[in-house]
Design a protein around this motif. Structure first.
Motif, PDB file in Angstrom:
ATOM      1  N   ILE A   1       0.822  -1.224   0.000  1.00 21.26           N
ATOM      2  CA  ILE A   1       0.000   0.000   0.000  1.00 21.26           C
ATOM      3  C   ILE A   1       0.848   1.263   0.000  1.00 21.26           C
ATOM      4  CG2 ILE A   1      -1.951  -1.142   1.113  1.00 21.26           C
ATOM      5  CD1 ILE A   1      -1.007   0.564   3.658  1.00 21.26           C
ATOM      6  N   GLY A   2       2.072   1.191   0.598  1.00 19.10           N
ATOM      7  CA  GLY A   2       2.906   2.375   0.560  1.00 19.10           C
ATOM      8  C   GLY A   2       3.945   2.447   1.660  1.00 19.10           C
ATOM      9  N   TYR A   3       4.576   3.624   1.739  1.00 22.02           N
ATOM     10  CA  TYR A   3       5.718   3.838   2.629  1.00 22.02           C
ATOM     11  C   TYR A   3       5.550   5.119   3.435  1.00 22.02           C
ATOM     12  CZ  TYR A   3       8.378   0.331   0.022  1.00 22.02           C
ATOM     13  OH  TYR A   3       8.806  -0.835  -0.546  1.00 22.02           O
ATOM     14  N   TYR A   4       6.030   5.025   4.680  1.00 19.17           N
ATOM     15  CA  TYR A   4       6.194   6.211   5.512  1.00 19.17           C
ATOM     16  C   TYR A   4       7.636   6.226   6.011  1.00 19.17           C
ATOM     17  CZ  TYR A   4       6.180   9.338   9.500  1.00 19.17           C
ATOM     18  OH  TYR A   4       6.488  10.344  10.368  1.00 19.17           O
ATOM     19  N   SER A   5       8.245   7.410   6.022  1.00 18.62           N
ATOM     20  CA  SER A   5       9.591   7.542   6.554  1.00 18.62           C
ATOM     21  C   SER A   5       9.825   8.976   6.998  1.00 18.62           C
ATOM     22  CB  SER A   5      10.647   7.163   5.502  1.00 18.62           C
ATOM     23  OG  SER A   5      11.956   7.400   5.991  1.00 18.62           O
ATOM     24  N   GLU A   6      10.668   9.132   8.030  1.00 17.41           N
ATOM     25  CA  GLU A   6      11.090  10.474   8.422  1.00 17.41           C
ATOM     26  C   GLU A   6      11.873  11.135   7.293  1.00 17.41           C
ATOM     27  OE1 GLU A   6      13.255  10.207  12.042  1.00 17.41           O
ATOM     28  OE2 GLU A   6      11.463   9.970  13.297  1.00 17.41           O
ATOM     29  N   PHE A   7      12.491  10.290   6.474  1.00 16.54           N
ATOM     30  CA  PHE A   7      13.218  10.793   5.301  1.00 16.54           C
ATOM     31  C   PHE A   7      12.255  10.780   4.113  1.00 16.54           C
ATOM     32  CE2 PHE A   7      16.163   8.693   8.205  1.00 16.54           C
ATOM     33  CZ  PHE A   7      17.060   9.725   8.465  1.00 16.54           C
ATOM     34  N   LYS A   8      11.584  11.875   3.941  1.00 15.26           N
ATOM     35  CA  LYS A   8      10.443  11.950   3.022  1.00 15.26           C
ATOM     36  C   LYS A   8      10.814  11.582   1.581  1.00 15.26           C
ATOM     37  CE  LYS A   8       7.908  15.389   5.754  1.00 15.26           C
ATOM     38  NZ  LYS A   8       8.761  15.212   6.950  1.00 15.26           N
ATOM     39  N   GLU A   9      11.957  12.039   1.114  1.00 16.29           N
ATOM     40  CA  GLU A   9      12.333  11.760  -0.270  1.00 16.29           C
ATOM     41  C   GLU A   9      12.548  10.266  -0.497  1.00 16.29           C
ATOM     42  OE1 GLU A   9      12.147  13.904  -2.763  1.00 16.29           O
ATOM     43  OE2 GLU A   9      11.372  15.276  -1.229  1.00 16.29           O
ATOM     44  N   ASP A  10      13.082   9.574   0.521  1.00 18.77           N
ATOM     45  CA  ASP A  10      13.264   8.122   0.407  1.00 18.77           C
ATOM     46  C   ASP A  10      11.921   7.419   0.290  1.00 18.77           C
ATOM     47  OD1 ASP A  10      15.980   8.450   0.586  1.00 18.77           O
ATOM     48  OD2 ASP A  10      16.113   7.890   2.699  1.00 18.77           O
ATOM     49  N   ALA A  11      10.966   7.834   1.103  1.00 14.86           N
ATOM     50  CA  ALA A  11       9.631   7.222   1.055  1.00 14.86           C
ATOM     51  C   ALA A  11       8.953   7.486  -0.281  1.00 14.86           C
ATOM     52  CB  ALA A  11       8.771   7.746   2.202  1.00 14.86           C
ATOM     53  N   LYS A  12       9.115   8.694  -0.804  1.00 20.39           N
ATOM     54  CA  LYS A  12       8.533   9.018  -2.114  1.00 20.39           C
ATOM     55  C   LYS A  12       9.152   8.134  -3.200  1.00 20.39           C
ATOM     56  CE  LYS A  12       7.525  13.904  -1.132  1.00 20.39           C
ATOM     57  NZ  LYS A  12       7.900  15.302  -1.448  1.00 20.39           N
ATOM     58  N   GLU A  13      10.463   7.972  -3.116  1.00 16.87           N
ATOM     59  CA  GLU A  13      11.168   7.173  -4.112  1.00 16.87           C
ATOM     60  C   GLU A  13      10.758   5.711  -4.030  1.00 16.87           C
ATOM     61  OE1 GLU A  13      15.804   6.501  -5.606  1.00 16.87           O
ATOM     62  OE2 GLU A  13      15.389   7.579  -3.738  1.00 16.87           O
ATOM     63  N   ALA A  14      10.649   5.180  -2.800  1.00 14.61           N
ATOM     64  CA  ALA A  14      10.257   3.781  -2.617  1.00 14.61           C
ATOM     65  C   ALA A  14       8.831   3.535  -3.100  1.00 14.61           C
ATOM     66  CB  ALA A  14      10.386   3.393  -1.143  1.00 14.61           C
ATOM     67  N   SER A  15       7.939   4.500  -2.840  1.00 13.96           N
ATOM     68  CA  SER A  15       6.551   4.334  -3.284  1.00 13.96           C
ATOM     69  C   SER A  15       6.468   4.333  -4.810  1.00 13.96           C
ATOM     70  CB  SER A  15       5.672   5.436  -2.690  1.00 13.96           C
ATOM     71  OG  SER A  15       6.062   6.717  -3.160  1.00 13.96           O
ATOM     72  N   LYS A  16       7.272   5.163  -5.428  1.00 12.85           N
ATOM     73  CA  LYS A  16       7.305   5.186  -6.899  1.00 12.85           C
ATOM     74  C   LYS A  16       7.865   3.876  -7.437  1.00 12.85           C
ATOM     75  CE  LYS A  16       9.026   7.964 -10.784  1.00 12.85           C
ATOM     76  NZ  LYS A  16       9.827   9.160 -11.172  1.00 12.85           N
TER      77      LYS A  16
END
Length: 279
Positions: A27-42
């Motif tokens: 379903i998706g990712y959450y991380s304190e490192f927002k860009e990493d989570a965005k990249e992983a979700s993509k």
């Protein structure tokens, strides 16, 4: 299963992609490192979450894929959410599910799920996870479900106890990280002999691959050759004389383990002099 990830490092990337490729609903990712989570979700064609509570709510299984030292902190931040019926996992090799304190009182089920595999690249390691052996430890009520879930992807799975987690991880470190250290030392010695880096790697590749394949196919005893196995104390003494410092200590320490293999292989051979040399 609906699977969410807290943490978007190499393991989170790789496991998420592997699950998605095996028809699981990441379903998706959450991380304190927002860009990493965005990249992983993509990368996994899933959602980027800014609200960790919503991610937990939307998930049936939550993987906490953060460094070992942060797992307990993450758990403390989500343990007060509604967890009834949810499976909460971390992927540490050394930590057990006990890090999820009081999870049963909150209606959830805690697990440590560890792929026995060196995840070295977040974009490509997922391709090799199909070959990985997984270990599972955690809630007895759901252990068979989790084991069968992982097996449904074609992976071998072993259930281990919480008491054996650290010893298990030491085994993995020896087979992975420590082997890298030994190869690095071997390469270093060849460089000192006049090899360049490429030549050293080319020279070592056949013996490294051959030994590993022989060990896996025929067993360590059958694979063992060399001066310790044949009880050649003269050569071992020469090796020790040419080495110094840390290199010498590593040689002696690993050689004592090799000697145990040699003793098992040649039970009628007297290795007492070799034992004295390697003390």
């Amino acid at each position: 299963m609906k699977v969410g990830f807290i943490g978007a490092g190499k393991v989170g990337f790789s496991l998420g992609k592997y699950l998605a490729d095996n028809n699981q609903k990441v379903i998706g990712y959450y991380s304190e490192f927002k860009e990493d989570a965005k990249e992983a979700s993509k990368f996994t064609n899933s959602a980027y979450y800014t609200d960790v509570e919503l991610l937990v709510k939307d998930s049936e299984i939550v993987f906490i894929t953060v460094p070992d030292g942060v797992i307990e902190k993450v758990w403390s931040s989500i343990k007060h959410f509604s967890l009834s019926g949810k499976i909460i996992c971390h992927t540490s090799g050394a930590l057990s599910s006990e890090v999820f304190s009081d999870i049963s009182k909150r209606g959830g089920f805690g697990f440590s799920i560890h792929p026995l595999f060196a995840v070295s690249d977040k974009y490509s390691s997922y391709k090799e996870l199909s070959k990985s052996y997984f270990t599972v430890e955690g809630s007895e009520e759901k252990i068979n479900f989790v084991k069968q879930w992982l097996e449904s992807f074609g992976n071998n799975v072993c259930v281990i106890s919480k008491e054996n987690k650290v010893k298990y991880h030491a085994s993995a470190a020896i087979a992975s990280n420590l082997v890298v250290g030994l190869i690095s030392l071997s390469e270093q010695l060849l460089l000192e002999c006049g090899f360049d880096k490429d030549s050293a790697d080319t020279a070592l590749a056949p013996i490294i691959r051959g030994n590993v394949e022989h060990c896996l196919n025929d067993g360590c005893s059958a694979a063992l050759t060399g001066p310790i196995e044949r009880n050649d104390t003269t050569t071992v003494l020469k090796h020790l004389k040419t080495l110094s410092g840390n290199s010498k200590e590593i040689y002696k320490a690993v050689s004592r383990q090799v000697l145990d293999v040699a003793k098992n292989k040649n039970k009628d051979r007297d290795y007492s002099e070799m034992e004295d040399i390697l003390k």
